[in-house]
Design a protein around this motif. Sequence first.
Motif, short mmCIF file in Angstrom:
data_model
loop_
_atom_site.label_atom_id
_atom_site.label_comp_id
_atom_site.label_asym_id
_atom_site.label_seq_id
_atom_site.Cartn_x
_atom_site.Cartn_y
_atom_site.Cartn_z
N ARG A 1 0.98 -1.21 0.07
CA ARG A 1 -0.03 -0.06 0.12
C ARG A 1 0.94 1.26 -0.04
NH1 ARG A 1 -3.54 2.85 4.04
NH2 ARG A 1 -2.30 1.74 5.74
N VAL A 2 2.07 1.00 0.81
CA VAL A 2 2.71 2.41 0.65
C VAL A 2 3.61 2.47 -0.73
CG1 VAL A 2 5.12 3.32 1.85
CG2 VAL A 2 3.40 2.13 3.18
N ILE A 3 3.84 1.45 -1.17
CA ILE A 3 4.41 1.43 -2.56
C ILE A 3 3.76 2.01 -3.56
CG2 ILE A 3 5.37 0.07 -4.44
CD1 ILE A 3 6.77 -1.52 -2.23
N GLU A 4 2.49 1.64 -3.59
CA GLU A 4 1.36 1.92 -4.53
C GLU A 4 1.12 3.49 -4.31
OE1 GLU A 4 -1.19 1.54 -7.59
OE2 GLU A 4 0.04 0.11 -6.64
N ARG A 5 1.12 4.03 -3.20
CA ARG A 5 0.84 5.39 -2.96
C ARG A 5 2.08 6.26 -3.33
NH1 ARG A 5 -2.04 9.31 -4.24
NH2 ARG A 5 -1.93 11.15 -2.76
N ALA A 6 3.19 5.77 -3.00
CA ALA A 6 4.31 6.19 -3.36
C ALA A 6 4.44 6.41 -4.97
CB ALA A 6 5.51 5.60 -2.78
N ALA B 1 3.66 11.98 -10.19
CA ALA B 1 3.24 13.20 -10.19
C ALA B 1 4.03 14.24 -9.81
CB ALA B 1 1.88 13.64 -9.55
N GLU B 2 5.02 14.12 -8.91
CA GLU B 2 5.82 15.27 -8.43
C GLU B 2 7.43 14.92 -8.58
OE1 GLU B 2 4.23 15.76 -4.51
OE2 GLU B 2 2.29 15.92 -5.26
N GLY B 3 7.59 13.58 -8.88
CA GLY B 3 9.12 13.32 -8.99
C GLY B 3 9.56 12.31 -8.08
N LEU B 4 10.47 11.35 -8.08
CA LEU B 4 10.76 10.40 -7.29
C LEU B 4 11.51 11.03 -6.10
CD1 LEU B 4 10.63 7.09 -6.88
CD2 LEU B 4 12.79 7.15 -7.83
N GLU B 5 12.35 12.16 -6.53
CA GLU B 5 13.37 12.71 -5.44
C GLU B 5 12.30 13.61 -4.58
OE1 GLU B 5 16.31 13.80 -3.17
OE2 GLU B 5 16.50 12.46 -4.79
N GLY B 6 11.06 14.17 -5.15
CA GLY B 6 10.03 14.94 -4.17
C GLY B 6 9.31 14.14 -3.42
N LEU B 7 9.47 12.65 -3.39
CA LEU B 7 8.82 11.94 -2.48
C LEU B 7 9.31 11.95 -0.90
CD1 LEU B 7 6.77 9.54 -2.81
CD2 LEU B 7 8.65 8.09 -3.05
N THR B 8 8.17 12.57 -0.26
CA THR B 8 8.56 12.63 1.32
C THR B 8 7.81 11.55 2.09
OG1 THR B 8 6.89 14.15 1.89
CG2 THR B 8 8.87 15.01 0.96
N ILE B 9 8.56 11.15 3.15
CA ILE B 9 7.91 10.29 4.22
C ILE B 9 6.74 10.97 4.86
CG2 ILE B 9 8.58 8.78 6.15
CD1 ILE B 9 10.16 8.01 3.64
N GLY B 10 6.82 12.16 5.24
CA GLY B 10 5.82 12.91 5.86
C GLY B 10 4.42 12.92 5.07
N ARG B 11 4.82 13.15 3.90
CA ARG B 11 3.52 13.16 2.85
C ARG B 11 2.88 11.76 2.86
NH1 ARG B 11 1.74 15.64 -1.96
NH2 ARG B 11 -0.18 14.81 -2.53
N LEU B 12 3.63 10.69 2.75
CA LEU B 12 3.21 9.60 2.54
C LEU B 12 2.38 8.94 3.89
CD1 LEU B 12 5.93 7.39 0.88
CD2 LEU B 12 3.54 7.41 0.09
N ALA B 13 3.09 9.49 4.96
CA ALA B 13 2.35 8.99 6.33
C ALA B 13 0.91 9.85 6.38
CB ALA B 13 3.35 9.51 7.35
N THR B 14 0.95 10.87 5.99
CA THR B 14 -0.15 11.87 6.05
C THR B 14 -1.30 10.98 5.22
OG1 THR B 14 0.95 13.92 6.90
CG2 THR B 14 -1.31 14.06 5.82
N LYS C 1 15.05 6.59 3.18
CA LYS C 1 14.15 7.09 1.81
C LYS C 1 14.74 6.59 0.60
CE LYS C 1 12.91 11.33 -0.57
NZ LYS C 1 13.25 12.81 -0.69
N ALA C 2 16.08 6.02 0.52
CA ALA C 2 16.83 5.63 -0.89
C ALA C 2 16.21 4.13 -1.16
CB ALA C 2 18.16 5.52 -0.71
N ALA C 3 15.98 3.54 0.01
CA ALA C 3 15.26 2.13 -0.01
C ALA C 3 13.99 2.21 -0.54
CB ALA C 3 15.48 1.39 1.04
N LEU C 4 13.34 3.14 -0.24
CA LEU C 4 11.72 3.28 -0.48
C LEU C 4 11.99 4.03 -2.05
CD1 LEU C 4 8.76 3.85 -0.23
CD2 LEU C 4 9.26 5.92 0.61
N GLN C 5 12.66 4.79 -2.40
CA GLN C 5 12.83 5.11 -3.92
C GLN C 5 12.93 3.86 -4.83
OE1 GLN C 5 15.91 8.02 -3.64
NE2 GLN C 5 14.20 9.87 -3.87
N LEU C 6 13.87 2.97 -4.23
CA LEU C 6 14.14 1.83 -5.00
C LEU C 6 13.12 0.74 -5.19
CD1 LEU C 6 18.15 1.16 -3.94
CD2 LEU C 6 17.13 1.85 -6.24
N ALA C 7 12.51 0.69 -3.78
CA ALA C 7 11.17 -0.08 -4.15
C ALA C 7 10.04 0.40 -5.06
CB ALA C 7 10.58 -0.22 -2.45
#
Length: 200
Positions: A16-21, A27-40, A56-62
Amino acid sequence: MGPRKSVAETAATRDRVIERALALAAAEGLEGLTIGRLATDLGMSKAGVIGRFGSKAALQLAVLDAAIERFRLRVPARAVGARPGAERLARAFDEWIDSMAEAEGYAGCFLTSVASEFDGRPGPVRDAVLQALAAWSAYVASELDTAVANRELPQRTDVEQLVFELNGVALAASQSIQLHRDPLAPTRARRAIARLLIAP
């Protein structure tokens, strides 16, 4: 049953986290991905999100791995039934263009976007993008080799040049669809690919 359920729930939450990420990064770029936004967005704690990946790097790779798998299932996998060579390659590019043009089909465009976003940033994400693009180019080259062997293309065909040109059409289509919102972009891209795959 308890531990199994816990493992299943953990895997489902990770998915579910990966799908939302993936949706956010598209929409906003992989580098723009933030843990805070995902959590919210997911109603989770930051620790709950990052704890499933470690960094965060591991999340980006996932997220990138998920996009690559989605691309594989949408593009080359759907072309398997076509005759090897020019027909299969035309089908694969057609699927790629379709995925770019669909409202929710961000996988193909996502990969080309990440390639542009990280092309000058050495590191594991760039390495993963390079590996994925190299695998795609090898697939295209293999089908072109088959087309040459089947006499669908001339024996003198410069396969590396043709791989470059076909991928260039896909990149142009991605930009025209995403940036310019050109409704004719898919049609123009298909025409260009058909022309490149027809023996003179």
